[in-house]
Motif scaffolding. Sequence first.
Motif, PDB file in Angstrom:
ATOM      1  N   ARG A  73       7.272  -7.754  10.533  1.00  0.00           N
ATOM      2  CA  ARG A  73       8.019  -7.843   9.339  1.00  0.00           C
ATOM      3  C   ARG A  73       7.837  -9.361   8.923  1.00  0.00           C
ATOM      4  O   ARG A  73       7.961 -10.329   9.588  1.00  0.00           O
ATOM      5  CB  ARG A  73       9.458  -7.703   9.729  1.00  0.00           C
ATOM      6  CG  ARG A  73      10.374  -7.711   8.435  1.00  0.00           C
ATOM      7  CD  ARG A  73      11.602  -7.578   9.018  1.00  0.00           C
ATOM      8  NE  ARG A  73      12.730  -7.917   7.999  1.00  0.00           N
ATOM      9  CZ  ARG A  73      13.522  -7.024   7.208  1.00  0.00           C
ATOM     10  NH1 ARG A  73      13.484  -5.667   7.619  1.00  0.00           N
ATOM     11  NH2 ARG A  73      14.366  -7.209   6.322  1.00  0.00           N
ATOM     12  N   LEU A  74       7.331  -9.348   7.958  1.00  0.00           N
ATOM     13  CA  LEU A  74       6.869 -10.846   7.038  1.00  0.00           C
ATOM     14  C   LEU A  74       7.555 -11.021   5.574  1.00  0.00           C
ATOM     15  O   LEU A  74       7.343 -10.044   4.780  1.00  0.00           O
ATOM     16  CB  LEU A  74       5.545 -11.175   7.022  1.00  0.00           C
ATOM     17  CG  LEU A  74       4.584 -10.996   8.273  1.00  0.00           C
ATOM     18  CD1 LEU A  74       3.170 -10.648   8.213  1.00  0.00           C
ATOM     19  CD2 LEU A  74       5.106 -12.291   9.150  1.00  0.00           C
ATOM     20  N   ARG A  75       8.323 -12.108   5.669  1.00  0.00           N
ATOM     21  CA  ARG A  75       8.798 -12.245   4.177  1.00  0.00           C
ATOM     22  C   ARG A  75       7.857 -13.277   3.508  1.00  0.00           C
ATOM     23  O   ARG A  75       7.217 -14.102   4.135  1.00  0.00           O
ATOM     24  CB  ARG A  75      10.327 -12.850   4.402  1.00  0.00           C
ATOM     25  CG  ARG A  75      10.682 -13.123   2.972  1.00  0.00           C
ATOM     26  CD  ARG A  75      12.250 -13.814   3.040  1.00  0.00           C
ATOM     27  NE  ARG A  75      13.129 -12.712   3.627  1.00  0.00           N
ATOM     28  CZ  ARG A  75      14.090 -11.915   3.155  1.00  0.00           C
ATOM     29  NH1 ARG A  75      14.260 -12.167   1.932  1.00  0.00           N
ATOM     30  NH2 ARG A  75      14.914 -11.451   3.764  1.00  0.00           N
ATOM     31  N   VAL A  76       7.364 -12.808   2.205  1.00  0.00           N
ATOM     32  CA  VAL A  76       6.673 -13.803   1.409  1.00  0.00           C
ATOM     33  C   VAL A  76       7.269 -14.439   0.274  1.00  0.00           C
ATOM     34  O   VAL A  76       7.932 -13.739  -0.303  1.00  0.00           O
ATOM     35  CB  VAL A  76       5.260 -12.640   0.955  1.00  0.00           C
ATOM     36  CG1 VAL A  76       4.248 -13.599   0.217  1.00  0.00           C
ATOM     37  CG2 VAL A  76       4.632 -12.068   2.195  1.00  0.00           C
ATOM     38  N   GLY A  77       7.088 -15.525   0.190  1.00  0.00           N
ATOM     39  CA  GLY A  77       7.645 -16.337  -1.126  1.00  0.00           C
ATOM     40  C   GLY A  77       7.285 -17.687  -1.094  1.00  0.00           C
ATOM     41  O   GLY A  77       6.382 -18.081  -0.314  1.00  0.00           O
ATOM     42  N   ASN A  90       4.166 -19.330  -9.942  1.00  0.00           N
ATOM     43  CA  ASN A  90       4.617 -18.040 -10.222  1.00  0.00           C
ATOM     44  C   ASN A  90       5.155 -17.010  -9.208  1.00  0.00           C
ATOM     45  O   ASN A  90       5.278 -15.941  -9.308  1.00  0.00           O
ATOM     46  CB  ASN A  90       3.238 -17.367 -11.181  1.00  0.00           C
ATOM     47  CG  ASN A  90       2.085 -17.254  -9.882  1.00  0.00           C
ATOM     48  OD1 ASN A  90       2.288 -17.868  -8.815  1.00  0.00           O
ATOM     49  ND2 ASN A  90       1.057 -16.663 -10.475  1.00  0.00           N
ATOM     50  N   VAL A  91       5.212 -17.762  -8.070  1.00  0.00           N
ATOM     51  CA  VAL A  91       5.589 -16.817  -6.914  1.00  0.00           C
ATOM     52  C   VAL A  91       7.245 -17.223  -6.678  1.00  0.00           C
ATOM     53  O   VAL A  91       7.581 -18.199  -6.649  1.00  0.00           O
ATOM     54  CB  VAL A  91       4.847 -17.021  -5.561  1.00  0.00           C
ATOM     55  CG1 VAL A  91       5.477 -16.276  -4.217  1.00  0.00           C
ATOM     56  CG2 VAL A  91       3.528 -16.714  -5.682  1.00  0.00           C
ATOM     57  N   VAL A 116       4.824  -7.149  -7.948  1.00  0.00           N
ATOM     58  CA  VAL A 116       3.993  -6.871  -7.107  1.00  0.00           C
ATOM     59  C   VAL A 116       3.229  -5.905  -7.260  1.00  0.00           C
ATOM     60  O   VAL A 116       3.695  -4.900  -7.833  1.00  0.00           O
ATOM     61  CB  VAL A 116       4.724  -6.671  -5.591  1.00  0.00           C
ATOM     62  CG1 VAL A 116       3.762  -6.180  -4.608  1.00  0.00           C
ATOM     63  CG2 VAL A 116       5.364  -7.899  -5.123  1.00  0.00           C
ATOM     64  N   LYS A 117       1.821  -5.847  -7.342  1.00  0.00           N
ATOM     65  CA  LYS A 117       0.992  -4.638  -7.601  1.00  0.00           C
ATOM     66  C   LYS A 117       0.179  -4.080  -6.391  1.00  0.00           C
ATOM     67  O   LYS A 117      -0.313  -5.082  -5.663  1.00  0.00           O
ATOM     68  CB  LYS A 117      -0.075  -4.968  -8.652  1.00  0.00           C
ATOM     69  CG  LYS A 117       0.784  -5.140  -9.907  1.00  0.00           C
ATOM     70  CD  LYS A 117      -0.341  -5.534 -10.976  1.00  0.00           C
ATOM     71  CE  LYS A 117       0.257  -5.775 -12.161  1.00  0.00           C
ATOM     72  NZ  LYS A 117      -0.693  -6.244 -13.293  1.00  0.00           N
ATOM     73  N   VAL A 118       0.147  -2.806  -5.939  1.00  0.00           N
ATOM     74  CA  VAL A 118      -0.794  -2.415  -5.115  1.00  0.00           C
ATOM     75  C   VAL A 118      -1.921  -1.781  -5.917  1.00  0.00           C
ATOM     76  O   VAL A 118      -1.541  -0.655  -6.415  1.00  0.00           O
ATOM     77  CB  VAL A 118      -0.308  -1.456  -4.003  1.00  0.00           C
ATOM     78  CG1 VAL A 118      -1.144  -0.815  -3.133  1.00  0.00           C
ATOM     79  CG2 VAL A 118       0.938  -2.445  -3.507  1.00  0.00           C
ATOM     80  N   ASN A 119      -3.185  -2.017  -5.932  1.00  0.00           N
ATOM     81  CA  ASN A 119      -4.548  -1.418  -6.496  1.00  0.00           C
ATOM     82  C   ASN A 119      -4.043  -1.512  -8.100  1.00  0.00           C
ATOM     83  O   ASN A 119      -4.282  -0.396  -8.756  1.00  0.00           O
ATOM     84  CB  ASN A 119      -4.661   0.086  -5.972  1.00  0.00           C
ATOM     85  CG  ASN A 119      -5.016  -0.289  -4.399  1.00  0.00           C
ATOM     86  OD1 ASN A 119      -5.919  -1.036  -4.091  1.00  0.00           O
ATOM     87  ND2 ASN A 119      -4.876   0.910  -3.796  1.00  0.00           N
ATOM     88  N   GLY A 120      -3.697  -2.592  -8.299  1.00  0.00           N
ATOM     89  CA  GLY A 120      -3.349  -2.544  -9.983  1.00  0.00           C
ATOM     90  C   GLY A 120      -2.096  -1.759 -10.236  1.00  0.00           C
ATOM     91  O   GLY A 120      -1.837  -1.933 -11.551  1.00  0.00           O
ATOM     92  N   ALA A 140       2.525 -11.925  -7.741  1.00  0.00           N
ATOM     93  CA  ALA A 140       2.298 -12.421  -8.838  1.00  0.00           C
ATOM     94  C   ALA A 140       0.928 -12.320  -9.200  1.00  0.00           C
ATOM     95  O   ALA A 140       0.514 -11.203  -9.507  1.00  0.00           O
ATOM     96  CB  ALA A 140       2.918 -13.811  -8.555  1.00  0.00           C
ATOM     97  N   LYS A 141       0.274 -13.412  -9.577  1.00  0.00           N
ATOM     98  CA  LYS A 141      -1.234 -13.243  -9.897  1.00  0.00           C
ATOM     99  C   LYS A 141      -2.092 -13.587  -8.722  1.00  0.00           C
ATOM    100  O   LYS A 141      -3.316 -13.804  -9.009  1.00  0.00           O
ATOM    101  CB  LYS A 141      -1.329 -14.029 -11.161  1.00  0.00           C
ATOM    102  CG  LYS A 141      -0.491 -13.715 -12.252  1.00  0.00           C
ATOM    103  CD  LYS A 141      -1.172 -13.678 -13.337  1.00  0.00           C
ATOM    104  CE  LYS A 141      -0.340 -13.186 -14.830  1.00  0.00           C
ATOM    105  NZ  LYS A 141      -0.764 -12.120 -15.423  1.00  0.00           N
ATOM    106  N   ASN A 142      -1.840 -13.554  -7.328  1.00  0.00           N
ATOM    107  CA  ASN A 142      -2.541 -13.972  -6.467  1.00  0.00           C
ATOM    108  C   ASN A 142      -2.791 -12.636  -5.652  1.00  0.00           C
ATOM    109  O   ASN A 142      -2.193 -11.897  -5.391  1.00  0.00           O
ATOM    110  CB  ASN A 142      -1.822 -14.834  -5.385  1.00  0.00           C
ATOM    111  CG  ASN A 142      -1.147 -16.011  -6.088  1.00  0.00           C
ATOM    112  OD1 ASN A 142      -1.888 -16.804  -6.659  1.00  0.00           O
ATOM    113  ND2 ASN A 142       0.097 -15.989  -6.291  1.00  0.00           N
TER     114      ASN A 142
END
Length: 185
Positions: A73-77, A90-91, A116-120, A140-142
């Motif tokens: 479990r990882l929180r990203v920010g 932008n995050v 957040v996008k997965v495969n666009g 974001a855009k990363n």
Amino acid sequence: MFDRPSDMPQGAMTPDLLDRVYSIGFTRFSGTKRVTMSQNPGGQNGAKPKSEKLYGNLVPIGGGDTIPMLRTRLRVGRRDGCDIVLPFSNVSGHHCLLEVDEGYWFIRDLNSRNGVKVNGQKIIPGLKKRIDPGDEVAIAKNNYKCEYDPIENGAYGTPPQDEQAEAFFERSLLERAGLKRTKEK
């Protein structure tokens, strides 16, 4: 101040102080990304950390350092309290959550501003979306490629499904926000 215990002058780091630094946590810099380590990797006198289970990697598309996924479990920010810190404007502070469920990685947008996008395909905030090995994840855009082996993470049988949007929208906004609606008499 020193960013890492290894930056301290020779002899300044005693075994007791090393254990305290690791137990409190320090930030390891990896290119433009910071990964916060909060577990004592073991060892005395600056010994190499014990090998930890690697649940996968986030590989930046277009170059950069790979981000190891060392927990289920990882929180990203952008905030320092996150497990994976992405210091980009932008995050969001708490952008998304990565979790392993039945051996597969899932991502949940924590109502971030840039999504957040997965495969666009943009995912609905609050719902978790399965990330299959090799999928492209945009925070974001990363953009990152998610690399892992579901079998090594404990997968068996058919992969678990994404959360359904219908079940999500059946609940009222107040219920989804965690507020209970009281009935008036």
